[in-house]
Design a protein around this motif. Structure first.
Motif, mmCIF file in Angstrom:
data_model
loop_
_atom_site.group_PDB
_atom_site.id
_atom_site.type_symbol
_atom_site.label_atom_id
_atom_site.label_comp_id
_atom_site.label_asym_id
_atom_site.label_seq_id
_atom_site.Cartn_x
_atom_site.Cartn_y
_atom_site.Cartn_z
ATOM 1 N N LYS A 94 0.806 -1.371 -0.053
ATOM 2 C CA LYS A 94 0.064 0.159 0.061
ATOM 3 C C LYS A 94 0.994 1.455 0.129
ATOM 4 C CE LYS A 94 -3.754 -2.389 2.591
ATOM 5 N NZ LYS A 94 -4.711 -2.461 3.586
ATOM 6 N N GLU A 95 0.337 2.486 -0.617
ATOM 7 C CA GLU A 95 1.315 3.666 -0.657
ATOM 8 C C GLU A 95 1.447 4.130 0.676
ATOM 9 O OE1 GLU A 95 2.534 5.208 -2.852
ATOM 10 O OE2 GLU A 95 2.022 3.744 -4.204
ATOM 11 N N GLU A 96 0.434 4.172 1.802
ATOM 12 C CA GLU A 96 0.781 4.292 2.965
ATOM 13 C C GLU A 96 0.702 3.102 4.027
ATOM 14 O OE1 GLU A 96 1.443 7.320 4.278
ATOM 15 O OE2 GLU A 96 1.330 8.469 2.065
ATOM 16 N N LEU A 97 1.724 3.062 4.791
ATOM 17 C CA LEU A 97 1.839 1.831 5.502
ATOM 18 C C LEU A 97 0.955 1.699 6.746
ATOM 19 C CD1 LEU A 97 3.649 -0.835 6.351
ATOM 20 C CD2 LEU A 97 5.067 0.575 7.954
ATOM 21 N N PRO A 98 0.004 0.970 6.767
ATOM 22 C CA PRO A 98 -1.426 0.718 7.579
ATOM 23 C C PRO A 98 -0.965 0.606 9.155
ATOM 24 C CG PRO A 98 -1.401 -1.026 6.305
ATOM 25 C CD PRO A 98 -0.143 -0.357 5.799
ATOM 26 N N ARG A 99 -1.613 0.692 10.169
ATOM 27 C CA ARG A 99 -1.260 0.200 11.380
ATOM 28 C C ARG A 99 -1.380 -1.183 11.532
ATOM 29 N NH1 ARG A 99 -2.113 2.386 16.565
ATOM 30 N NH2 ARG A 99 -2.436 0.845 18.212
ATOM 31 N N LEU A 100 -0.095 -1.803 11.760
ATOM 32 C CA LEU A 100 0.313 -3.254 11.642
ATOM 33 C C LEU A 100 -0.437 -3.804 12.987
ATOM 34 C CD1 LEU A 100 4.248 -2.604 10.621
ATOM 35 C CD2 LEU A 100 2.355 -3.694 9.109
ATOM 36 N N PRO A 101 -0.464 -5.160 12.711
ATOM 37 C CA PRO A 101 -1.287 -5.797 13.836
ATOM 38 C C PRO A 101 -0.133 -6.413 14.579
ATOM 39 C CG PRO A 101 -1.093 -7.180 11.918
ATOM 40 C CD PRO A 101 -0.624 -5.865 11.407
ATOM 41 N N LEU A 102 0.464 -5.461 15.417
ATOM 42 C CA LEU A 102 1.485 -6.040 16.231
ATOM 43 C C LEU A 102 1.275 -6.962 17.268
ATOM 44 C CD1 LEU A 102 3.468 -2.687 16.984
ATOM 45 C CD2 LEU A 102 3.702 -4.455 15.107
ATOM 46 N N ILE A 103 2.106 -8.027 17.796
ATOM 47 C CA ILE A 103 1.404 -9.198 18.442
ATOM 48 C C ILE A 103 2.138 -9.138 19.582
ATOM 49 C CG2 ILE A 103 1.370 -11.886 18.573
ATOM 50 C CD1 ILE A 103 1.478 -11.535 15.317
ATOM 51 N N HIS A 104 3.305 -9.428 20.008
ATOM 52 C CA HIS A 104 4.152 -9.473 21.183
ATOM 53 C C HIS A 104 5.580 -9.046 20.659
ATOM 54 C CE1 HIS A 104 6.450 -10.957 24.479
ATOM 55 N NE2 HIS A 104 5.524 -11.065 24.967
ATOM 56 N N PRO A 105 6.411 -8.328 21.480
ATOM 57 C CA PRO A 105 7.792 -7.844 20.622
ATOM 58 C C PRO A 105 8.711 -9.088 20.602
ATOM 59 C CG PRO A 105 7.203 -6.937 22.889
ATOM 60 C CD PRO A 105 6.044 -7.634 22.708
ATOM 61 N N ILE A 106 8.351 -10.217 20.961
ATOM 62 C CA ILE A 106 9.221 -11.595 20.661
ATOM 63 C C ILE A 106 8.586 -11.867 19.181
ATOM 64 C CG2 ILE A 106 9.392 -13.949 20.979
ATOM 65 C CD1 ILE A 106 9.258 -13.489 24.187
ATOM 66 N N VAL A 107 7.417 -12.035 18.874
ATOM 67 C CA VAL A 107 6.836 -12.243 17.693
ATOM 68 C C VAL A 107 7.293 -11.376 16.454
ATOM 69 C CG1 VAL A 107 4.804 -13.049 16.591
ATOM 70 C CG2 VAL A 107 4.967 -13.696 18.813
ATOM 71 N N ASP A 108 7.239 -10.057 16.982
ATOM 72 C CA ASP A 108 7.377 -8.827 15.982
ATOM 73 C C ASP A 108 8.744 -9.041 15.475
ATOM 74 O OD1 ASP A 108 4.557 -8.110 16.719
ATOM 75 O OD2 ASP A 108 5.190 -6.650 18.250
ATOM 76 N N ALA A 109 9.621 -9.181 16.535
ATOM 77 C CA ALA A 109 11.099 -9.334 16.220
ATOM 78 C C ALA A 109 11.283 -10.442 15.031
ATOM 79 C CB ALA A 109 12.024 -9.435 17.221
ATOM 80 N N VAL A 110 10.589 -11.588 15.185
ATOM 81 C CA VAL A 110 10.756 -12.639 14.287
ATOM 82 C C VAL A 110 10.124 -12.310 12.725
ATOM 83 C CG1 VAL A 110 10.164 -15.147 14.021
ATOM 84 C CG2 VAL A 110 11.306 -14.399 16.024
ATOM 85 N N ASN A 111 9.030 -11.649 12.927
ATOM 86 C CA ASN A 111 8.413 -11.298 11.834
ATOM 87 C C ASN A 111 9.224 -10.154 10.805
ATOM 88 O OD1 ASN A 111 5.829 -12.787 12.171
ATOM 89 N ND2 ASN A 111 4.708 -11.187 13.058
#
Length: 227
Positions: A94-111
Motif C-alpha cells: 500500500k502507498e501508506e503503511l497501515p497500522r500493523l497488527p503487532l502481536i508481542h515484541p518476541i513475535v514482532d522481532a521474528v516477523n
C-alpha cells in the motif's frame, strides 16, 4: 547452534529437500526505559514493496518456492498464501503503511527478520513442549486448538503437523495453536526456519541469525542445549 528438527520417516520421504532448523532459547527481558521499537525496519520493508501488485509479490522467486511447498503439502497458496507473502500483500504494497497488527515484541522481532529475508520463520513458547518436537503426518483424530479458537477440533488424516510427544503444536507453516502461543509469561522459546527446494540452507540460517539479533535488542538470550 541450530539443530535440524526430526521428521517421521513418511515426512522425510515425502518432503525431500525440506529441512527445518531450530534453536531452543531462554529469553530474559532487559530493563529498558521504553519498549523495543521496530518502526524503522517496518518502514524499510514498506519502501521495498510499496506500489507493487499482489501478482508481482507472488512472482518473486522466494515466494514461488514456498508456494510450491504449500501445494506439495496440500494447501492452496492462492487461497492461503505463505506467511511472508501474505503479510507483504496485506500491508506493505500500500502507498501508506497501515497500522500493523503487532502481536508481542518476541513475535514482532521474528516477523521483521522473516520479511527482511523472505523466509517464513516461527517462534513459540517452548515451556508447553513435552519431550522432543518433530514433524509428522496426522493419522486422523488428533486434537488441535487453533490460535484464537475456543475449543479443540479433531484433525483429519494426512496433514503435516509439528508435534511433541503427546500433542499437536501446529499445522506446520499454516496455523499455530493456543497451547504454544507467546505471551508475557514466556521465558523459553523455539525459533524455527524452514528450508524448501529453491532456498538454500545459508539463506535460512541468515534469517534466523537476523531474528536472534533483533530479539537481543530487548532480551538476553541463552542457548538451551538439546540432548
Amino acid at each position: 547452534m541450530y539443530s535440524v528438527i526430526t521428521m517421521s520417516p513418511k515426512v522425510e520421504q515425502d518432503l525431500q529437500g525440506v529441512k527445518v532448523f531450530g534453536v531452543h532459547l531462554e529469553l530474559t527481558p532487559k530493563k529498558l526505559e521504553s519498549l523495543v521499537d521496530y518502526q524503522s525496519e517496518w518502514d524499510e520493508i514498506h519502501a521495498t514493496w510499496r506500489g507493487k501488485s499482489k501478482a508481482e509479490v507472488a512472482a518473486e522467486a522466494m515466494m514461488a518456492a514456498y508456494q510450491q511447498f504449500y501445494q506439495h503439502i496440500g494447501i492452496n497458496p492462492k487461497k492461503y498464501p505463505p506467511s511472508v507473502q501474505n503479510l507483504i500483500q496485506r500491508f506493505f504494497i500500500k502507498e501508506e503503511l497501515p497500522r500493523l497488527p503487532l502481536i508481542h515484541p518476541i513475535v514482532d522481532a521474528v516477523n521483521v527478520a522473516a520479511l527482511q529475508h523472505l523466509i517464513p520463520l516461527g517462534i513459540f513458547d517452548a515451556e508447553c513442549v513435552t519431550g522432543d518436537i518433530h514433524l509428522t503426518i496426522t493419522e486422523g483424530g488428533e486434537a488441535f486448538q487453533g490460535l484464537g479458537e475456543a475449543e479443540p477440533e479433531a484433525l483429519p488424516e494426512g496433514l503435516l503437523v509439528l508435534s511433541d510427544e503427546v500433542k499437536t503444536l501446529s499445522r506446520f507453516c499454516y496455523r499455530d495453536s493456543e497451547v504454544q502461543k507467546v505471551t508475557d509469561s514466556t521465558h523459553e522459546v523455539w525459533l524455527l526456519g524452514c528450508q524448501v527446494p529453491g532456498v538454500t540452507e545459508e539463506q535460512v540460517i541468515e534469517s534466523l541469525n537476523a531474528a536472534l539479533s533483533l530479539l537481543k535488542r530487548g532480551y538476553e538470550t541463552h542457548l538451551i542445549t538439546v540432548d
